[in-house]
Design a protein around this motif. Structure first.
Motif, PDB file in Angstrom:
ATOM      1  N   GLU A  30       1.463  11.956  -9.822  1.00 24.24           N
ATOM      2  CA  GLU A  30       0.787  13.239  -9.636  1.00 24.24           C
ATOM      3  C   GLU A  30       1.769  14.400  -9.815  1.00 24.24           C
ATOM      4  O   GLU A  30       1.467  15.392 -10.489  1.00 24.24           O
ATOM      5  CB  GLU A  30       0.174  13.274  -8.239  1.00 24.24           C
ATOM      6  N   SER A  44       0.833  -1.198   0.000  1.00 31.46           N
ATOM      7  CA  SER A  44       0.000   0.000   0.000  1.00 31.46           C
ATOM      8  C   SER A  44       0.876   1.260   0.000  1.00 31.46           C
ATOM      9  O   SER A  44       0.609   2.214  -0.740  1.00 31.46           O
ATOM     10  CB  SER A  44      -0.919  -0.014   1.223  1.00 31.46           C
ATOM     11  N   GLU A  45       1.914   1.249   0.824  1.00 31.42           N
ATOM     12  CA  GLU A  45       2.848   2.382   0.874  1.00 31.42           C
ATOM     13  C   GLU A  45       3.527   2.570  -0.482  1.00 31.42           C
ATOM     14  O   GLU A  45       3.704   3.705  -0.951  1.00 31.42           O
ATOM     15  CB  GLU A  45       3.886   2.167   1.966  1.00 31.42           C
ATOM     16  N   SER A  84       1.755   6.693  -6.811  1.00 32.19           N
ATOM     17  CA  SER A  84       0.701   7.652  -7.157  1.00 32.19           C
ATOM     18  C   SER A  84       1.180   9.085  -6.991  1.00 32.19           C
ATOM     19  O   SER A  84       0.884   9.952  -7.819  1.00 32.19           O
ATOM     20  CB  SER A  84      -0.536   7.428  -6.287  1.00 32.19           C
ATOM     21  N   LYS A  85       1.915   9.339  -5.914  1.00 32.09           N
ATOM     22  CA  LYS A  85       2.420  10.690  -5.657  1.00 32.09           C
ATOM     23  C   LYS A  85       3.428  11.100  -6.727  1.00 32.09           C
ATOM     24  O   LYS A  85       3.400  12.251  -7.194  1.00 32.09           O
ATOM     25  CB  LYS A  85       3.050  10.758  -4.260  1.00 32.09           C
ATOM     26  N   ASN A  96       2.319   1.727  -3.422  1.00 31.14           N
ATOM     27  CA  ASN A  96       1.328   2.277  -4.349  1.00 31.14           C
ATOM     28  C   ASN A  96       1.103   3.767  -4.105  1.00 31.14           C
ATOM     29  O   ASN A  96       0.939   4.533  -5.055  1.00 31.14           O
ATOM     30  CB  ASN A  96       0.009   1.514  -4.234  1.00 31.14           C
ATOM     31  N   GLN A  97       1.101   4.182  -2.846  1.00 28.89           N
ATOM     32  CA  GLN A  97       0.939   5.597  -2.525  1.00 28.89           C
ATOM     33  C   GLN A  97       2.105   6.422  -3.061  1.00 28.89           C
ATOM     34  O   GLN A  97       1.907   7.511  -3.616  1.00 28.89           O
ATOM     35  CB  GLN A  97       0.799   5.800  -1.018  1.00 28.89           C
ATOM     36  N   LEU A  98       3.314   5.905  -2.884  1.00 23.59           N
ATOM     37  CA  LEU A  98       4.491   6.601  -3.408  1.00 23.59           C
ATOM     38  C   LEU A  98       4.418   6.718  -4.925  1.00 23.59           C
ATOM     39  O   LEU A  98       4.695   7.782  -5.494  1.00 23.59           O
ATOM     40  CB  LEU A  98       5.787   5.873  -3.001  1.00 23.59           C
TER      41      LEU A  98
END
Length: 148
Positions: free
Chosen positions: A35, A24-25, A31-32, A27-29
């Motif tokens: 972005e 999850s971490e 995504s950031k 995937n968040q990285l």
């Protein structure tokens, strides 16, 4: 979650939970970074559009949700500084992303985690079904297709 004194995770559920959190971490990285790269390309478009203009020309800039009037000469350096800041941030995030990938790979190796893709699972199910049909046929059992 039971954790031993040497940093070992106790149960399979604890390992799966930790692995899921790490993914999850990651995937968040990711995504950031995506972005920020999009924002960087927007900054490049703005710079390309206003750079050839007269520095005294009127220009509008959105600051904190408020549209303010400035000149191209005032806005261009600010947008360029923001772009440089975004480039630095993307670089740091990309490094963090690589560290997280290595951390996950080490975790997977330590706990012997193997990722099976959906098509591999489907192939295994199909092979099991074919073996069951072959085994039933060898025993003289008639097996009909389920597409009726």
């Amino acid at each position: 979650m039971a954790e031993g004194g040497d940093g070992e995770l106790g149960s399979e559920q604890a390992v799966a939970s930790r692995w899921s959190l790490m993914r999850s971490e990651l995937n968040q990285l990711h995504s950031k970074v995506t972005e920020m790269e999009l924002e960087l390309s927007e900054h490049a478009l703005v710079i390309g559009a206003i750079k050839p203009l007269d520095p005294a020309r009127k220009c509008f800039r959105l600051i904190g949700g408020v549209l303010v009037e400035r000149t191209v000469g005032e806005v261009l350096p600010a947008v360029q500084r923001n772009r440089e800041g975004l480039e630095d941030m993307i670089k740091r995030l990309a490094e963090a992303l690589e560290r997280k990938k290595r951390e996950i790979a080490e975790f997977e190796a330590k706990y012997k985690i193997k990722i099976r893709r959906a098509d591999e699972v489907a192939d295994e199910e199909q092979a099991k079904n074919q073996n069951a049909v072959a085994g039933a046929a060898a025993q003289g059992v008639l097996v009909g297709s389920s597409s009726s």
